[in-house]
Scaffold this motif. Structure first.
Motif, PDB file in Angstrom:
ATOM      1  N   THR A 258       0.829  -1.197   0.000  1.00 13.41           N
ATOM      2  CA  THR A 258       0.000   0.000   0.000  1.00 13.41           C
ATOM      3  C   THR A 258       0.868   1.255   0.000  1.00 13.41           C
ATOM      4  OG1 THR A 258      -1.714  -1.179   1.235  1.00 13.41           O
ATOM      5  CG2 THR A 258      -1.797   1.244   1.266  1.00 13.41           C
ATOM      6  N   GLN A 259       0.539   2.176  -0.868  1.00 11.27           N
ATOM      7  CA  GLN A 259       1.221   3.468  -0.913  1.00 11.27           C
ATOM      8  C   GLN A 259       0.410   4.473  -0.093  1.00 11.27           C
ATOM      9  OE1 GLN A 259       4.292   3.623  -2.828  1.00 11.27           O
ATOM     10  NE2 GLN A 259       3.797   1.450  -2.564  1.00 11.27           N
ATOM     11  N   ARG A 260       1.104   5.348   0.642  1.00 12.41           N
ATOM     12  CA  ARG A 260       0.437   6.257   1.568  1.00 12.41           C
ATOM     13  C   ARG A 260       0.869   7.703   1.356  1.00 12.41           C
ATOM     14  NH1 ARG A 260      -2.205   3.461   5.488  1.00 12.41           N
ATOM     15  NH2 ARG A 260      -1.760   1.223   5.528  1.00 12.41           N
ATOM     16  N   GLU A 261      -0.032   8.603   1.752  1.00 16.54           N
ATOM     17  CA  GLU A 261       0.330  10.014   1.817  1.00 16.54           C
ATOM     18  C   GLU A 261       1.372  10.195   2.925  1.00 16.54           C
ATOM     19  OE1 GLU A 261      -0.745  12.184  -0.249  1.00 16.54           O
ATOM     20  OE2 GLU A 261      -2.760  11.630  -0.937  1.00 16.54           O
ATOM     21  N   ASP A 262       2.010  11.357   2.954  1.00 14.99           N
ATOM     22  CA  ASP A 262       3.028  11.616   3.965  1.00 14.99           C
ATOM     23  C   ASP A 262       2.479  11.498   5.389  1.00 14.99           C
ATOM     24  OD1 ASP A 262       4.917  12.023   2.010  1.00 14.99           O
ATOM     25  OD2 ASP A 262       4.772  14.219   2.071  1.00 14.99           O
ATOM     26  N   ASP A 263       1.182  11.763   5.561  1.00 12.93           N
ATOM     27  CA  ASP A 263       0.603  11.686   6.901  1.00 12.93           C
ATOM     28  C   ASP A 263       0.041  10.311   7.235  1.00 12.93           C
ATOM     29  OD1 ASP A 263      -1.664  11.665   5.336  1.00 12.93           O
ATOM     30  OD2 ASP A 263      -2.432  13.597   6.031  1.00 12.93           O
ATOM     31  N   GLY A 264       0.194   9.349   6.327  1.00 15.69           N
ATOM     32  CA  GLY A 264      -0.191   7.977   6.625  1.00 15.69           C
ATOM     33  C   GLY A 264      -1.454   7.495   5.966  1.00 15.69           C
TER      34      GLY A 264
ATOM     35  N   ALA B  66      -3.880   5.989   3.376  1.00 15.59           N
ATOM     36  CA  ALA B  66      -3.669   5.169   2.185  1.00 15.59           C
ATOM     37  C   ALA B  66      -4.166   5.903   0.945  1.00 15.59           C
ATOM     38  CB  ALA B  66      -4.390   3.834   2.333  1.00 15.59           C
ATOM     39  N   LEU B  67      -3.374   5.879  -0.129  1.00 15.63           N
ATOM     40  CA  LEU B  67      -3.790   6.500  -1.377  1.00 15.63           C
ATOM     41  C   LEU B  67      -5.005   5.768  -1.933  1.00 15.63           C
ATOM     42  CD1 LEU B  67      -0.338   7.102  -3.096  1.00 15.63           C
ATOM     43  CD2 LEU B  67      -1.817   8.798  -2.031  1.00 15.63           C
ATOM     44  N   SER B  68      -5.969   6.539  -2.404  1.00 14.45           N
ATOM     45  CA  SER B  68      -7.191   5.969  -2.972  1.00 14.45           C
ATOM     46  C   SER B  68      -7.789   6.968  -3.943  1.00 14.45           C
ATOM     47  CB  SER B  68      -8.204   5.647  -1.872  1.00 14.45           C
ATOM     48  OG  SER B  68      -9.467   5.311  -2.423  1.00 14.45           O
ATOM     49  N   SER B  69      -8.362   6.457  -5.030  1.00 16.50           N
ATOM     50  CA  SER B  69      -9.051   7.347  -5.967  1.00 16.50           C
ATOM     51  C   SER B  69     -10.210   8.054  -5.293  1.00 16.50           C
ATOM     52  CB  SER B  69      -9.559   6.541  -7.170  1.00 16.50           C
ATOM     53  OG  SER B  69      -8.483   5.938  -7.858  1.00 16.50           O
ATOM     54  N   ARG B  70     -10.786   7.443  -4.251  1.00 15.53           N
ATOM     55  CA  ARG B  70     -11.936   8.040  -3.575  1.00 15.53           C
ATOM     56  C   ARG B  70     -11.529   9.144  -2.589  1.00 15.53           C
ATOM     57  NH1 ARG B  70     -13.876   2.603  -4.372  1.00 15.53           N
ATOM     58  NH2 ARG B  70     -15.950   2.634  -5.336  1.00 15.53           N
TER      59      ARG B  70
END
Length: 291
Positions: A176-182, A184-188
């Protein structure tokens, strides 16, 4: 990067890759691409490999009250991202190309993989997933296919289907790839307003805290209840927070890989996330940095 929209053109393009002696890697997507999808493309690339990405918003995996109509569609920008990251071919069929008149077949993976968690919350969802993924496998005929681990249950269903139906496709999960703040990246994630985006951080934080507690031997039931409470306090409507066997999604026994999964809705947006309980050090780092 070439874009094709008919099965005939797809087959011709893949045949050219095969004539070069290349292996074919498939990255299935529903578009609205982000860095998580690009991680799949990067994982798929390699010497002697041609990467095919698909963009298809699959109506068969959406329920009647879900967000099919408003699901983000931005093919031009998605195509630019794919080309910039070394994708070789974009397969972007219309619904009529994927499901022509008279289409009458559904693929189902029976048992515990599909009647729990998202399968219970979204009846028929995984039949739609299995059907479209098998079609993509038959259309592209890849050697290997890459899926994100954020949707852990989907990954488990695809692996089971590919094994059961002798698809001959290696299934690779990408972390899972995440934003800097944790988060999870999601299209939604684009649906979240500023306040919802801030409160959404409760999801990875709650999973991190629960994973740490379970990892050091504290009672799982208490850790799961605490995680649910933290999510509800942040304004989430919780579908589930569950500790499962990482392969079967059944009861989680000590000594086998375990996964902590959650799905919850904030506002009108449903988010999912999961962590491996054994990855306590990484999860703790997220909690320390972002908690």
């Amino acid at each position: 990067m070439q874009t094709v929209r008919t099965l005939h053109a797809l087959r011709e393009a893949v045949a050219e890759f095969r004539a070069e002696g290349a292996r074919v890697a498939l990255v299935p997507t529903m578009g609205a691409l982000h860095a998580g999808h690009m991680a799949l493309i990067e994982a798929a690339r390699g010497p002697g490999v041609r990467v095919v990405a698909s963009i298809f918003v699959n109506p068969k995996q959406f329920g009647p009250n879900e967000d099919l109509a408003r699901y983000p569609r931005r093919e031009a920008g998605d195509a630019r991202m794919l080309a910039e990251h070394g994708c070789d071919l974009l397969w972007a069929p219309a619904v009529e190309e994927m499901y022509p008149d008279g289409f009458a077949t559904t693929v189902s993976v029976a048992g515990g993989l599909t009647d729990v968690l998202d399968g219970a919350a979204r009846p028929g969802h995984f039949d739609g997933v299995a059907t479209v993924v098998l079609k993509l496998f038959n259309q592209v005929r890849p050697d290997v296919a890459y899926f994100g681990e954020k949707d852990w249950q989907q990954l488990a269903v695809v692996r089971r289907m590919a094994a059961d139906l002798d698809c001959g496709v290696e299934i690779v999960g990408v972390p899972t790839q995440r934003e800097d703040d944790g988060l999870a990246l999601s299209s939604r994630n684009i649906y979240l307003d500023e306040g919802e985006r801030a409160r959404a951080l409760a999801l990875p934080r709650a999973l991190g805290v629960a994973a740490r507690a379970i990892g050091r031997g504290e009672p799982a039931d208490a850790a799961l209840a605490d995680a649910r409470g933290a999510l509800e306090s942040a304004g989430f409507d919780v579908d589930y927070v569950a500790l499962v066997d990482a392969e079967t999604l059944g009861e989680a026994d000590a000594g086998r890989p375990r996964r902590l999964l959650a799905a919850a809705r904030i506002g009108t947006t449903r988010l999912i996330d999961n962590v491996a309980v054994e990855e306590v050090q990484r999860v703790n780092l997220s909690v320390t940095m972002f908690g």
